[in-house]
Motif scaffolding. Structure first.
Motif, PDB file in Angstrom:
ATOM      1  N   ILE A  10       0.963  -1.031  -0.251  1.00 44.58           N
ATOM      2  CA  ILE A  10       0.164  -0.288  -0.127  1.00 44.58           C
ATOM      3  C   ILE A  10       1.026   1.163   0.060  1.00 44.58           C
ATOM      4  O   ILE A  10       1.736   0.954   0.642  1.00 44.58           O
ATOM      5  CB  ILE A  10      -1.021   0.014   0.716  1.00 44.58           C
ATOM      6  CG1 ILE A  10      -1.616  -0.892   1.071  1.00 44.58           C
ATOM      7  CG2 ILE A  10      -1.863   1.614   1.492  1.00 44.58           C
ATOM      8  CD1 ILE A  10      -2.347  -1.323   2.726  1.00 44.58           C
ATOM      9  N   CYS A  15      -1.952   6.748   1.070  1.00 44.62           N
ATOM     10  CA  CYS A  15      -2.988   6.866   1.596  1.00 44.62           C
ATOM     11  C   CYS A  15      -3.533   7.382   2.050  1.00 44.62           C
ATOM     12  O   CYS A  15      -3.463   8.178   3.007  1.00 44.62           O
ATOM     13  CB  CYS A  15      -2.665   5.784   1.639  1.00 44.62           C
ATOM     14  SG  CYS A  15      -3.864   4.431   3.850  1.00 44.62           S
ATOM     15  N   CYS A  21     -10.419  -0.849   3.208  1.00 46.55           N
ATOM     16  CA  CYS A  21      -9.480  -2.086   2.942  1.00 46.55           C
ATOM     17  C   CYS A  21      -9.388  -3.444   4.284  1.00 46.55           C
ATOM     18  O   CYS A  21      -9.459  -4.633   3.480  1.00 46.55           O
ATOM     19  CB  CYS A  21      -7.600  -1.824   1.875  1.00 46.55           C
ATOM     20  SG  CYS A  21      -7.203  -0.684   3.447  1.00 46.55           S
ATOM     21  N   GLU A  22      -9.197  -2.863   5.363  1.00 46.30           N
ATOM     22  CA  GLU A  22      -8.744  -3.494   5.941  1.00 46.30           C
ATOM     23  C   GLU A  22     -10.080  -4.100   6.662  1.00 46.30           C
ATOM     24  O   GLU A  22      -9.991  -5.514   6.666  1.00 46.30           O
ATOM     25  CB  GLU A  22      -8.183  -2.835   7.177  1.00 46.30           C
ATOM     26  CG  GLU A  22      -7.534  -3.525   8.720  1.00 46.30           C
ATOM     27  CD  GLU A  22      -7.135  -2.504   9.206  1.00 46.30           C
ATOM     28  OE1 GLU A  22      -6.388  -2.310   8.934  1.00 46.30           O
ATOM     29  OE2 GLU A  22      -7.587  -3.257  11.267  1.00 46.30           O
ATOM     30  N   THR A  24     -12.553  -4.492   4.834  1.00 48.48           N
ATOM     31  CA  THR A  24     -12.880  -5.263   3.440  1.00 48.48           C
ATOM     32  C   THR A  24     -12.133  -6.919   4.039  1.00 48.48           C
ATOM     33  O   THR A  24     -12.877  -7.949   3.371  1.00 48.48           O
ATOM     34  CB  THR A  24     -12.809  -4.762   2.114  1.00 48.48           C
ATOM     35  OG1 THR A  24     -13.528  -3.564   2.521  1.00 48.48           O
ATOM     36  CG2 THR A  24     -13.701  -6.054   1.162  1.00 48.48           C
ATOM     37  N   CYS A  25     -11.120  -6.731   4.025  1.00 48.99           N
ATOM     38  CA  CYS A  25     -10.187  -8.001   3.429  1.00 48.99           C
ATOM     39  C   CYS A  25     -10.289  -9.557   4.108  1.00 48.99           C
ATOM     40  O   CYS A  25     -10.732  -9.341   5.400  1.00 48.99           O
ATOM     41  CB  CYS A  25      -8.641  -7.787   4.430  1.00 48.99           C
ATOM     42  SG  CYS A  25      -7.697  -9.856   4.079  1.00 48.99           S
ATOM     43  N   CYS A  50      -9.937  -6.405  -2.080  1.00 45.69           N
ATOM     44  CA  CYS A  50     -10.163  -4.860  -1.760  1.00 45.69           C
ATOM     45  C   CYS A  50      -9.517  -3.527  -2.053  1.00 45.69           C
ATOM     46  O   CYS A  50      -9.158  -2.456  -1.925  1.00 45.69           O
ATOM     47  CB  CYS A  50      -8.536  -5.107  -0.251  1.00 45.69           C
ATOM     48  SG  CYS A  50      -6.981  -5.133  -1.259  1.00 45.69           S
ATOM     49  N   CYS A  54     -10.837   0.719  -2.521  1.00 52.24           N
ATOM     50  CA  CYS A  54     -10.392   1.764  -2.093  1.00 52.24           C
ATOM     51  C   CYS A  54     -10.504   3.474  -2.508  1.00 52.24           C
ATOM     52  O   CYS A  54      -9.962   2.810  -4.063  1.00 52.24           O
ATOM     53  CB  CYS A  54      -8.401   1.389  -1.848  1.00 52.24           C
ATOM     54  SG  CYS A  54      -7.253   2.875  -1.960  1.00 52.24           S
ATOM     55  N   ILE A  59      -3.725   1.299  -2.576  1.00 52.34           N
ATOM     56  CA  ILE A  59      -3.625  -0.335  -1.871  1.00 52.34           C
ATOM     57  C   ILE A  59      -3.113  -1.253  -3.262  1.00 52.34           C
ATOM     58  O   ILE A  59      -2.928  -1.989  -3.669  1.00 52.34           O
ATOM     59  CB  ILE A  59      -5.701  -0.650  -2.679  1.00 52.34           C
ATOM     60  CG1 ILE A  59      -5.765  -1.773  -1.623  1.00 52.34           C
ATOM     61  CG2 ILE A  59      -6.211  -0.631  -3.325  1.00 52.34           C
ATOM     62  CD1 ILE A  59      -5.745  -2.378  -0.310  1.00 52.34           C
TER      63      ILE A  59
END
Ligand code: A2P
Length: 396
Positions: A10, A15, A21-22, A24-25, A50, A54, A59
């Protein structure tokens, strides 16, 4: 030596630490400290879930490495390391195969994310992620109107949110996130669902701090049903704004082509209202191809009829009207090959596509055919248009 590995990273400079993203992973491979958001190479399986969520594109960074960067290294970075030369002890063939596999994964992940397009050069600078899951803003519902007719088979609502004293500097083409109340099956709070704003930057009502959304009720859709059921006076938790590329050029001479289906008309409404308020009819021109099942199912059908032809040229096409052949936006585009061919060659022509995932392919094929008619390679043209901020896709 380890087999070379394409490591997912990333970009800490881009960012905005929204942590979407965190959240969603599915493998908990993404984590953060006070400094950076990082990817655990031992857990990441390139599922790509992810990538599209974003809001900045930070990402989407990859390095081919012999030994993966550790979490500690990533936490310490202020910028991404350059790609290192990889000694090809394992043979270039390995790297080529790896690249090919990754290219396919990335292409799949980018379907609907619009690839790597850039913002138009003259677009206003967007504000991003002013509010996030940890710090949402409360908006008050000013109104909720059903746009599709009562008997129509789809229910699309026009919702107006008032941000009262809180800043919400949103540009046409950007999205905001709505957090449905309650928790999911695992007891976690719902993640924000993103919706494109359908109002221009100075508000649904000019000079008011309000924003409109165009939302279709989806069967079993937690957030869409929540939004479509909102009543005047309800409060809503909002995140955003998000999106830094699907933006309108501020240059009044820019020529705009908008291609949309259903609620994909939201940003197109915002673009049209912005042009109408800020520029008037003396502009480079706007054309819209808009597909819906029928006039009763086409959001803003009534108001669109009042938009003057010299501001917006409209082609409304319908797929489910009794006694009429099914027509999609790309079918109508193919009836205008000469005009669209000329448009594609104009460095001041900007294309925006928004709507159902499937239309991206159909519209792309229409452009390919039109480009072929003028002896132009569509893939090259599209890529250079993306690079110049002139080709934008947002599908879902
Ligand atoms: P269809 O009648 O085949 O569903 P929706 O009302 O579901 O939001 O859809 C909006 C419009 O987009 C409908 O007319 C729908 O037609 C059409 N559509 C569906 N798939 C595609 C596609 N692949 N390309 C272009 N339009 C499509």
């Amino acid at each position: 030596m380890n087999t070379p590995l394409k490591q997912h990273l990333i970009d800490p400079e881009v960012c905005i630490r929204c942590y979407t993203c965190e959240m969603t992973c599915p493998l908990q491979a993404i984590e953060h400290d006070d400094n950076n958001v990082v990817v655990n190479a031992e857990l990441c399986n390139y599922c790509m879930d992810c990538i599209p969520v974003c809001p900045t594109g930070s990402i989407d960074e990859w390095r081919v490495v012999n030994n993966a960067y550790s979490l500690e290294e990533q936490y310490s970075w202020e910028e991404l390391p350059e790609q290192q030369e990889i000694a090809a002890d394992n043979g270039d063939a390995d790297l080529d195969a790896l690249d090919e596999a990754m290219a396919k994964l990335l292409a799949d992940a980018h379907q609907g994310a619009g690839g790597k397009s850039k913002a138009p050069a003259s677009a206003a600078k967007p504000t991003i992620n002013l509010y996030n899951l940890g710090k949402p803003v409360e908006a008050v519902v000013q109104g909720n109107f059903r746009l599709t007719e009562d008997g129509a088979d789809t229910h699309v609502s026009h919702i107006i949110l008032d941000f009262q004293g809180h800043p919400m500097p949103v540009l046409e083409g950007q999205s905001i996130g709505i957090i449905a109340p309650g928790t999911d099956g695992d007891g976690n709070p719902h993640l924000p669902r993103l919706y494109s704003v359908s109002s221009p930057r100075d508000g649904e009502r000019s000079g008011y701090n309000n924003v409109s959304l165009t939302v279709k009720r989806e069967e079993h859709g937690i957030c869409s049903n929540y939004v479509c059921d909102l009543k005047k006076g309800d409060t809503v938790s909002v995140t955003g704004p998000f999106g830094a590329t699907f933006l309108l050029p501020d240059d009044p001479e820019a020529r705009i082509m908008m291609i949309c289906t259903g609620t994909g008309s939201a940003p197109m409404r915002a673009f049209t209202m912005r042009r109408q308020r800020a520029v008037g009819s003396e502009n480079g021109g706007m054309t819209m191809y808009f597909g819906a099942r029928s006039p009763e199912n086409l959001p803003y059908h009534g108001p669109l009829k009042k938009v003057p032809e010299n501001l917006l040229k409209q082609y409304l096409v319908f797929s489910r009207v009794e006694g009429m052949p099914k027509e999609y936006v790309q079918d109508r585009m193919l009836m205008h090959q000469a005009e669209i061919g000329e448009f594609l060659q104009d460095p001041n022509g900007y294309v925006y596509i928004c709507g159902l995932r499937g239309m991206e392919e159909g519209v792309g094929e229409a452009f390919e055919k039109i480009a072929k008619g003028i002896n132009v390679d569509w893939t090259n043209l599209r890529d250079s248009m993306r690079e110049e901020g002139r080709y934008h896709v947002e599908t879902y």
